[in-house]
Design a protein around this motif. Structure first.
Motif, short mmCIF file in Angstrom:
data_model
loop_
_atom_site.label_atom_id
_atom_site.label_comp_id
_atom_site.label_asym_id
_atom_site.label_seq_id
_atom_site.Cartn_x
_atom_site.Cartn_y
_atom_site.Cartn_z
N PRO A 1 -48.99 -41.68 46.34
CA PRO A 1 -49.98 -41.02 47.11
C PRO A 1 -51.08 -41.93 46.87
CG PRO A 1 -48.74 -39.26 46.19
CD PRO A 1 -48.19 -40.55 45.60
N GLY A 2 -51.35 -42.24 45.93
CA GLY A 2 -52.74 -43.42 45.38
C GLY A 2 -52.68 -44.62 46.30
N LEU A 3 -51.34 -45.29 46.36
CA LEU A 3 -51.44 -46.47 46.98
C LEU A 3 -51.30 -46.18 48.45
CD1 LEU A 3 -48.37 -48.12 45.09
CD2 LEU A 3 -50.75 -49.20 45.44
N GLN B 1 -32.49 -47.40 34.23
CA GLN B 1 -32.25 -46.09 33.43
C GLN B 1 -33.71 -45.54 32.71
OE1 GLN B 1 -28.67 -47.06 31.39
NE2 GLN B 1 -27.40 -46.64 32.89
N GLN B 2 -34.16 -46.78 32.32
CA GLN B 2 -35.25 -46.31 31.27
C GLN B 2 -36.68 -45.70 32.35
OE1 GLN B 2 -35.88 -49.66 28.91
NE2 GLN B 2 -37.50 -48.89 27.77
N VAL B 3 -36.92 -46.53 33.36
CA VAL B 3 -38.02 -45.92 34.01
C VAL B 3 -37.71 -45.48 35.44
CG1 VAL B 3 -39.78 -47.56 33.09
CG2 VAL B 3 -38.35 -48.57 34.82
N GLY B 4 -36.43 -45.27 35.68
CA GLY B 4 -36.32 -44.65 37.17
C GLY B 4 -36.24 -45.89 38.24
N PHE B 5 -35.77 -45.33 39.34
CA PHE B 5 -35.73 -46.05 40.76
C PHE B 5 -35.85 -44.83 41.54
CE2 PHE B 5 -32.62 -48.13 43.68
CZ PHE B 5 -32.94 -49.30 43.59
N SER B 6 -36.99 -45.14 42.64
CA SER B 6 -37.38 -44.26 43.29
C SER B 6 -36.57 -44.10 44.84
CB SER B 6 -38.81 -44.30 43.69
OG SER B 6 -39.64 -44.23 42.49
N THR B 7 -36.02 -43.19 45.10
CA THR B 7 -35.23 -42.99 46.34
C THR B 7 -35.60 -41.88 47.00
OG1 THR B 7 -33.51 -41.79 45.31
CG2 THR B 7 -33.08 -44.07 45.25
N TYR B 8 -35.62 -42.01 48.52
CA TYR B 8 -36.01 -40.94 49.10
C TYR B 8 -35.16 -40.41 50.45
CZ TYR B 8 -40.81 -42.10 47.22
OH TYR B 8 -41.62 -42.41 46.41
N THR B 9 -35.20 -39.46 50.89
CA THR B 9 -34.61 -39.39 52.16
C THR B 9 -35.51 -39.54 53.32
OG1 THR B 9 -35.30 -37.07 52.41
CG2 THR B 9 -33.05 -37.37 51.46
N PRO B 10 -35.16 -39.91 54.35
CA PRO B 10 -36.30 -40.24 55.44
C PRO B 10 -37.35 -39.06 55.56
CG PRO B 10 -34.17 -40.74 56.20
CD PRO B 10 -33.86 -40.16 54.98
N GLY B 11 -36.76 -37.87 55.37
CA GLY B 11 -37.70 -36.69 55.74
C GLY B 11 -38.62 -36.53 54.41
N GLU B 12 -37.89 -36.55 53.44
CA GLU B 12 -39.05 -36.72 52.16
C GLU B 12 -40.11 -37.65 52.30
OE1 GLU B 12 -36.74 -37.58 48.72
OE2 GLU B 12 -38.39 -37.13 47.54
N LEU B 13 -39.63 -38.71 52.75
CA LEU B 13 -40.81 -39.99 52.55
C LEU B 13 -41.63 -39.57 53.91
CD1 LEU B 13 -41.99 -42.34 51.50
CD2 LEU B 13 -40.43 -43.80 52.55
N SER B 14 -41.32 -39.05 54.98
CA SER B 14 -42.03 -38.98 56.04
C SER B 14 -43.05 -37.70 55.79
CB SER B 14 -41.34 -37.98 57.23
OG SER B 14 -40.46 -39.28 57.84
N ALA B 15 -42.94 -36.70 54.96
CA ALA B 15 -43.79 -35.79 54.28
C ALA B 15 -44.69 -36.30 53.29
CB ALA B 15 -42.75 -34.28 53.87
N VAL B 16 -44.25 -37.29 52.72
CA VAL B 16 -45.53 -37.73 51.82
C VAL B 16 -46.33 -38.42 52.56
CG1 VAL B 16 -45.80 -39.63 49.84
CG2 VAL B 16 -43.57 -37.84 49.85
N LEU B 17 -45.80 -39.16 53.55
CA LEU B 17 -46.75 -39.99 54.52
C LEU B 17 -47.57 -38.99 55.33
CD1 LEU B 17 -44.51 -42.87 55.86
CD2 LEU B 17 -46.70 -43.17 54.94
N GLU B 18 -47.00 -37.94 55.87
CA GLU B 18 -47.97 -37.07 56.50
C GLU B 18 -49.15 -36.35 55.79
OE1 GLU B 18 -44.42 -36.31 59.72
OE2 GLU B 18 -44.75 -34.53 58.25
#
Ligand SMILES: C[S@@+](CC[C@H](N)C(=O)[O-])C[C@H]1O[C@@H](n2cnc3c(N)ncnc32)[C@H](O)[C@@H]1O
Length: 229
Positions: free
Chosen positions: A120-122, A185-202
């Motif tokens: 969200p900050g970016l 494994q250590q820091v993670g790898f961010s994956t999204y469904t299209p719906g989830e990422l759309s909601a973050v954008l909105e």
């Protein structure tokens, strides 16, 4: 620096060979061409080696390149220093970039390396940089639940089409032995469904459209375009 940027700051085995690197950026550049703002400014965030920057700059007005890894920026500056329509930004130059000065922000194959809490900050910063009518393109996003074998198959199909199949097979073994998996494994790898990422954008004040096809050589990933609402 985050552990992922630290990873990208070191030599790595992500691209099997020079042919892979060139075919990869050719494909991204071709796919981006119809979206470039004529006479406008593009910020390519997390640009990597950006082999298509010159062609993109000729097709629009100016390309600003930013990558979080200092060694990537140094390489870009050495290669592209003479190109008047391409600028390589460091952190300070990116922070100083005026609000409303960019027509398209592209973020291609980068979200997986950014912690979800940091997005969200970016998004707010990219939104601030956009001129009226500007667009944010989040491309080559890794979909949640993608089996690793799907990525491997896609890479091998791309390699077979572009004549680097043997190198790609070696590259897959080198990757499996590299510290990519350990960092993941250590820091993670961010994956999204299209719906989830759309909601973050909105939630960050964008209206969202999903492109019918992904930007880049991995067809099962996805691309969203956001416009400030
Ligand atoms: C998979 S490469 C993608 C490069 C290019 N955009 C492409 O599509 O080929 C990921 C790039 O994102 C950069 N990167 C990773 N995390 C970043 C961050 N938080 N801020 C800026 N760049 C980042 C890395 O240094 C690396 O060059």
């Amino acid at each position: 620096m985050t552990l992922w940027i630290d990873f990208w700051d070191r030599p790595n085995a992500i691209y099997a060979d020079q042919r892979n690197l060139e075919a990869h950026f050719d494909r991204i550049t071709q796919d981006l061409m119809p979206h470039l703002p004529s006479g406008g400014t593009v910020l390519d965030f997390g640009c990597g080696e950006a082999l298509g920057a010159g062609a993109m700059a000729r097709a629009c007005g100016q390309v600003l390149l930013f990558d979080g890894a200092p060694s990537v920026r140094r390489k870009l500056a050495a290669r592209l220093g003479g190109q008047p329509r391409v600028r390589v930004l460091d952190e300070a130059a990116l922070a100083a970039q005026p609000a409303g000065s960019v027509d398209l922000v592209t973020v291609v194959s980068v979200l997986q390396y950014i912690a979800k809490d940091d997005l969200p900050g970016l998004l707010a910063r990219w939104r601030d940089l956009l001129a009226p009518g500007g667009r944010l393109m989040l491309a080559d996003v890794v979909a949640t639940g993608t089996p690793m074998l799907r990525d491997v198959r896609s890479q091998l199909e791309f390699a077979a089409r572009h004549g680097f199949l043997m190198a790609a097979l070696g590259g897959i073994v080198r990757m499996a032995l590299s510290d990519y998996r350990r960092v993941r494994q250590q820091v993670g790898f961010s994956t999204y469904t299209p719906g989830e990422l759309s909601a973050v954008l909105e939630r960050s004040g964008f209206t969202v459209e999903r492109l019918p096809a992904n930007i880049g050589p991995t067809p099962h990933r996805f691309t969203l375009v956001g416009r400030p609402a």
